[in-house]
Design an enzyme around this catalytic site. Structure first.
Site: not given
Ligand code: NAD
Ligand code: TYD
Length: 352
Positions: A95, A135-137, A162, A166, A217, A285, A288
């Protein structure tokens, strides 16, 4: 068999929850055990670094049977899944986005192959409804300055490994519905927060680090936006989607609570009485996503769902949980976590 047990098995509906020892899965199991007395749960979880049976330690085995197993292992799944159960709720997943950037194969295995194994098992064992926790991602990133939101019609445009895994799992769920008539529901939620979340994710990482006076961070300019929801509200929406959702549909779940990361971090530091100087801006990231924001119109109108917990209340409850469970935090910030952290951030954590 005792009379009590006989009574239970006669009237109980069985649901098969995968990943029920993780953050959201354990909150879902808790919700069903506390509020749905006619359900018994088979909790199937591989207990990876993110799975933790301590998350459910207050429950005995009366209505909660734990089975250690891997959703990519067909034999283990088929052996554990009884015939004719009410539902599979598939929470099991790799996840974390940062881990998927470092190594994506585990994500393909668990999130894609694992979902397909469960779909095969659902068909073979006549499971009434298959609920995929997504997930919304999967819908990618939204522009930061526009009044745009993810809807159920938004195209799938995943950006991280990820999210790609999904999204791929969603396609297999859809294919099982269209090809074989499997009764499926997909839920797509925004960023969850609450107690028992593994401290690789932003909110528990900030709380754990701040409690230990360690640097926080923060990626890039800190102005990335997420749409936050308290984990119990997410779980109630999943239950409603299972009970009332239309077969083959997707449901976006969000509490209309967009926040920039920098504001989230400052709120936590203020609540803990820690200085903002703990914030350390670090290299961004890769890939991102700038902004996630969910139009929850369908779950609100069609399912009658609305969130019960405000951001202020949810954050306060979350911080309180971590304060009261420092042993849990210390245990999960183990040697493996410290290695992961050093590798990702180039900084030490949890070293006293
Ligand atoms: P988590 O990482 O805390 O827990 C995942 C659980 O799955 C762990 O208990 C782990 O042991 C188990 N697991 C992993 N691989 C497995 C395998 N191969 N077989 C069996 N069990 C396995 O994750 P979470 O945050 O609780 O997320 C649960 C689900 O919700 C995931 O599917 C995730 O994609 C989805 N989701 C999460 C969020 C979020 O903000 N955390 C938001 C939207 C959707
Ligand atoms: P995260 O909790 O990993 O969830 P996701 O990437 O699935 O949204 O991260 C939430 C936001 O916080 C995201 O924009 C990345 C950012 N973030 C940091 O700035 N620093 C960190 O150490 C972590 C873990 C996340």
């Amino acid at each position: 068999m005792t009379a009590h047990r006989l009574l239970l098995t006669t009237f109980m509906k069985t649901v098969f929850v995968t990943g029920g020892a993780g953050f959201i899965g354990s909150a879902f199991v808790r919700l069903l055990l506390e509020e749905n007395s006619d359900f018994e749960i088979i909790n199937f979880d591989a207990l990876t670094y993110a799975g933790n049976l301590e998350n459910l330690k207050e429950f005995d085995e009366t209505r909660h049977k734990f089975v250690k197993g891997d959703i990519t292992n067909r034999e283990e799944v088929f052996n554990a899944l009884p015939d004719g159960c009410e539902a599979i709720f598939n929470f099991a997943a790799e996840s974390h986005v940062d881990r998927s950037i470092n190594s994506a194969s585990e994500f393909v295995l668990t999130n894609v192959l694992g979902t397909q194994v469960l779909l095969d098992a659902a068909r073979a064992k006549n499971v009434r409804r298959f609920c995929q926790i997504s997930t919304d991602e999967v819908m990618g990133s939204l522009p930061e300055d526009e009044n745009t939101f993810f809807t159920e019609e938004s195209p799938l445009k995943p950006n991280s490994p990820y999210a790609a895994s999904k999204a791929s799992a969603e396609h297999f769920v859809r294919a099982a519905h269209e090809t074989f008539g499997v009764d499926t529901i997909i839920t797509r939620c925004g960023n969850n927060y609450g107690g028992r979340q593994f401290p690789e994710k932003l909110i528990p990482l900030v709380i754990a680090n701040a409690m230990n006076n360690e640097p926080i961070p923060l990626y890039g300019d800190g102005k990335y936006t997420r749409d936050w929801i308290f984990v119990e509200d997410h779980c109630r929406a999943i239950r409603l989607a299972f009970e009332k959702g239309k077969s083959g549909e997707s449901y976006n779940i969000g509490a209309r609570n967009e926040r920039q990361n920098l504001d989230v971090v400052k709120s936590i530091l203020d609540a803990l009485g820690k200085p903002h100087s703990l914030i350390k801006f670090v290299t961004d990231r890769l890939g991102h996503d700038r902004r996630y924001a969910i139009d929850a119109g369908r779950v609100e109108m069609e399912l009658g769902w609305k969130p019960r917990v405000s951001w202020e209340e949810g954050l306060q409850k979350t911080i309180q949980w971590y304060r009261e469970n420092q042993d849990w935090v210390n245990r999960v910030r183990s040697g493996a976590y410290r290695d992961y952290y050093k590798n990702l951030y180039g900084m030490e954590v949890g070293v006293k």
